[in-house]
Design a protein around this motif. Structure first.
Motif, PDB file in Angstrom:
ATOM      1  N   GLU A  62       0.800  -1.221   0.000  1.00 45.91           N
ATOM      2  CA  GLU A  62       0.000   0.000   0.000  1.00 45.91           C
ATOM      3  C   GLU A  62       0.833   1.272   0.000  1.00 45.91           C
ATOM      4  N   SER A  63       1.903   1.321   0.767  1.00 46.92           N
ATOM      5  CA  SER A  63       2.696   2.550   0.837  1.00 46.92           C
ATOM      6  C   SER A  63       3.422   2.841  -0.466  1.00 46.92           C
ATOM      7  N   LEU A  64       3.607   1.826  -1.313  1.00 44.75           N
ATOM      8  CA  LEU A  64       4.263   2.007  -2.611  1.00 44.75           C
ATOM      9  C   LEU A  64       3.263   2.045  -3.754  1.00 44.75           C
ATOM     10  N   ASN A  65       1.992   1.769  -3.452  1.00 49.98           N
ATOM     11  CA  ASN A  65       0.963   1.636  -4.475  1.00 49.98           C
ATOM     12  C   ASN A  65       1.446   0.664  -5.569  1.00 49.98           C
ATOM     13  N   ALA A  66       1.916  -0.488  -5.109  1.00 52.62           N
ATOM     14  CA  ALA A  66       2.511  -1.475  -6.005  1.00 52.62           C
ATOM     15  C   ALA A  66       2.044  -2.870  -5.621  1.00 52.62           C
ATOM     16  N   TRP A  67       2.303  -3.814  -6.512  1.00 55.19           N
ATOM     17  CA  TRP A  67       1.847  -5.196  -6.360  1.00 55.19           C
ATOM     18  C   TRP A  67       3.026  -6.138  -6.436  1.00 55.19           C
ATOM     19  N   THR A  68       2.944  -7.226  -5.664  1.00 53.65           N
ATOM     20  CA  THR A  68       3.997  -8.232  -5.670  1.00 53.65           C
ATOM     21  C   THR A  68       3.380  -9.617  -5.521  1.00 53.65           C
ATOM     22  N   VAL A  69       4.107 -10.624  -5.942  1.00 53.54           N
ATOM     23  CA  VAL A  69       3.652 -12.005  -5.844  1.00 53.54           C
ATOM     24  C   VAL A  69       3.749 -12.458  -4.393  1.00 53.54           C
ATOM     25  N   CYS A  70       2.744 -13.193  -3.946  1.00 56.86           N
ATOM     26  CA  CYS A  70       2.727 -13.740  -2.591  1.00 56.86           C
ATOM     27  C   CYS A  70       3.764 -14.851  -2.479  1.00 56.86           C
ATOM     28  N   CYS A  71       4.457 -14.888  -1.339  1.00 57.11           N
ATOM     29  CA  CYS A  71       5.444 -15.945  -1.120  1.00 57.11           C
ATOM     30  C   CYS A  71       4.772 -17.273  -0.832  1.00 57.11           C
ATOM     31  N   GLY A  72       3.482 -17.228  -0.476  1.00 54.67           N
ATOM     32  CA  GLY A  72       2.730 -18.455  -0.205  1.00 54.67           C
ATOM     33  C   GLY A  72       3.000 -19.014   1.169  1.00 54.67           C
ATOM     34  N   GLY A  73       2.165 -19.956   1.544  1.00 52.30           N
ATOM     35  CA  GLY A  73       2.395 -20.682   2.777  1.00 52.30           C
ATOM     36  C   GLY A  73       2.058 -19.961   4.062  1.00 52.30           C
ATOM     37  N   HIS A  74       1.248 -18.895   4.014  1.00 56.50           N
ATOM     38  CA  HIS A  74       0.943 -18.246   5.278  1.00 56.50           C
ATOM     39  C   HIS A  74      -0.540 -18.261   5.615  1.00 56.50           C
ATOM     40  N   ASP A  75      -1.342 -18.892   4.785  1.00 51.65           N
ATOM     41  CA  ASP A  75      -2.765 -19.064   5.046  1.00 51.65           C
ATOM     42  C   ASP A  75      -3.396 -17.833   5.678  1.00 51.65           C
ATOM     43  N   HIS A  76      -3.684 -17.901   6.977  1.00 48.72           N
ATOM     44  CA  HIS A  76      -4.377 -16.797   7.640  1.00 48.72           C
ATOM     45  C   HIS A  76      -3.431 -15.911   8.444  1.00 48.72           C
ATOM     46  N   ASP A  77      -2.140 -16.180   8.379  1.00 52.44           N
ATOM     47  CA  ASP A  77      -1.186 -15.318   9.071  1.00 52.44           C
ATOM     48  C   ASP A  77      -1.003 -14.029   8.279  1.00 52.44           C
ATOM     49  N   THR A  78      -0.673 -12.973   8.980  1.00 55.83           N
ATOM     50  CA  THR A  78      -0.484 -11.669   8.364  1.00 55.83           C
ATOM     51  C   THR A  78       0.935 -11.554   7.825  1.00 55.83           C
ATOM     52  N   PRO A  79       1.084 -11.265   6.531  1.00 56.64           N
ATOM     53  CA  PRO A  79       2.430 -11.064   6.003  1.00 56.64           C
ATOM     54  C   PRO A  79       2.971  -9.708   6.450  1.00 56.64           C
ATOM     55  N   VAL A  80       4.276  -9.647   6.619  1.00 59.67           N
ATOM     56  CA  VAL A  80       4.956  -8.413   6.985  1.00 59.67           C
ATOM     57  C   VAL A  80       5.925  -8.096   5.853  1.00 59.67           C
ATOM     58  N   PHE A  81       5.854  -6.873   5.346  1.00 54.91           N
ATOM     59  CA  PHE A  81       6.724  -6.469   4.248  1.00 54.91           C
ATOM     60  C   PHE A  81       7.806  -5.543   4.772  1.00 54.91           C
ATOM     61  N   ALA A  82       9.064  -5.937   4.556  1.00 52.58           N
ATOM     62  CA  ALA A  82      10.211  -5.113   4.903  1.00 52.58           C
ATOM     63  C   ALA A  82      10.619  -4.386   3.627  1.00 52.58           C
ATOM     64  N   ILE A  83      10.540  -3.060   3.654  1.00 51.97           N
ATOM     65  CA  ILE A  83      10.750  -2.239   2.460  1.00 51.97           C
ATOM     66  C   ILE A  83      11.986  -1.372   2.666  1.00 51.97           C
ATOM     67  N   CYS A  84      12.985  -1.571   1.825  1.00 53.41           N
ATOM     68  CA  CYS A  84      14.210  -0.781   1.922  1.00 53.41           C
ATOM     69  C   CYS A  84      14.001   0.557   1.212  1.00 53.41           C
ATOM     70  N   ASP A  85      14.170   1.632   1.965  1.00 55.13           N
ATOM     71  CA  ASP A  85      13.995   2.963   1.398  1.00 55.13           C
ATOM     72  C   ASP A  85      15.177   3.390   0.540  1.00 55.13           C
ATOM     73  N   ASP A  86      16.306   2.660   0.628  1.00 55.84           N
ATOM     74  CA  ASP A  86      17.472   3.003  -0.188  1.00 55.84           C
ATOM     75  C   ASP A  86      17.435   2.329  -1.560  1.00 55.84           C
ATOM     76  N   CYS A  87      17.341   0.994  -1.578  1.00 59.22           N
ATOM     77  CA  CYS A  87      17.411   0.264  -2.854  1.00 59.22           C
ATOM     78  C   CYS A  87      16.048  -0.137  -3.397  1.00 59.22           C
ATOM     79  N   GLY A  88      15.005  -0.036  -2.574  1.00 60.05           N
ATOM     80  CA  GLY A  88      13.665  -0.395  -3.022  1.00 60.05           C
ATOM     81  C   GLY A  88      13.325  -1.867  -2.895  1.00 60.05           C
TER      82      GLY A  88
END
Length: 134
Positions: A62-88
């Motif tokens: 959401e903060s990047l207004n962008a889309w990425t492929v799910c890594c899978g395997g987390h069913d109902h767990d909440t994914p956490v995205f680590a976003i590097c502000d330097d390299c993206g």
């Protein structure tokens, strides 16, 4: 009798394209990348992304207004995205304790979330190498 080939949908094209990328993309970046495949309208890309999101195959950063492929395997767990502000670079992590904390907060407050996205902005280990701590 000859078996007919499965029809390739726009969602299939979008997912295949995203899988070939090394970073999250905006819908317009996806559109530009798929024009040669006959995808010519942003609404087509957005519909495909919604189908993929509903199927759990992609995530919206959401903060990047962008889309990425799910890594899978987390069913109902909440994914956490680590976003590097330097390299993206964006990496997806699954930490079930976050899901439990959100559920606990919901029980305590009565607030019922319908969508949970956890995004952490900072500097990845590659960009952090050789940089002194503050």
């Amino acid at each position: 009798m000859q078996k007919q080939a499965k029809r390739v949908t726009h969602a299939d094209r979008v997912l295949r394209y995203l899988k070939g990328q090394d970073r999250p993309l905006s819908a317009y970046d996806i559109l530009e990348g798929l024009r040669s495949d006959g995808v010519t309208a942003s609404t087509t890309v957005y519909r495909a992304l919604e189908k993929l999101l509903d199927a759990g195959q992609v995530h919206r950063i959401e903060s990047l207004n962008a889309w990425t492929v799910c890594c899978g395997g987390h069913d109902h767990d909440t994914p956490v995205f680590a976003i590097c502000d330097d390299c993206g670079n964006v990496s997806e992590h699954v930490v079930s304790e976050f899901t439990q904390s959100i559920a606990s907060l919901s029980e305590q407050t009565g607030f019922a979330p319908n969508h949970t996205v956890l995004e952490i902005h900072g500097r990845c280990s590659d960009c952090n190498t050789g940089v002194s701590a503050h």
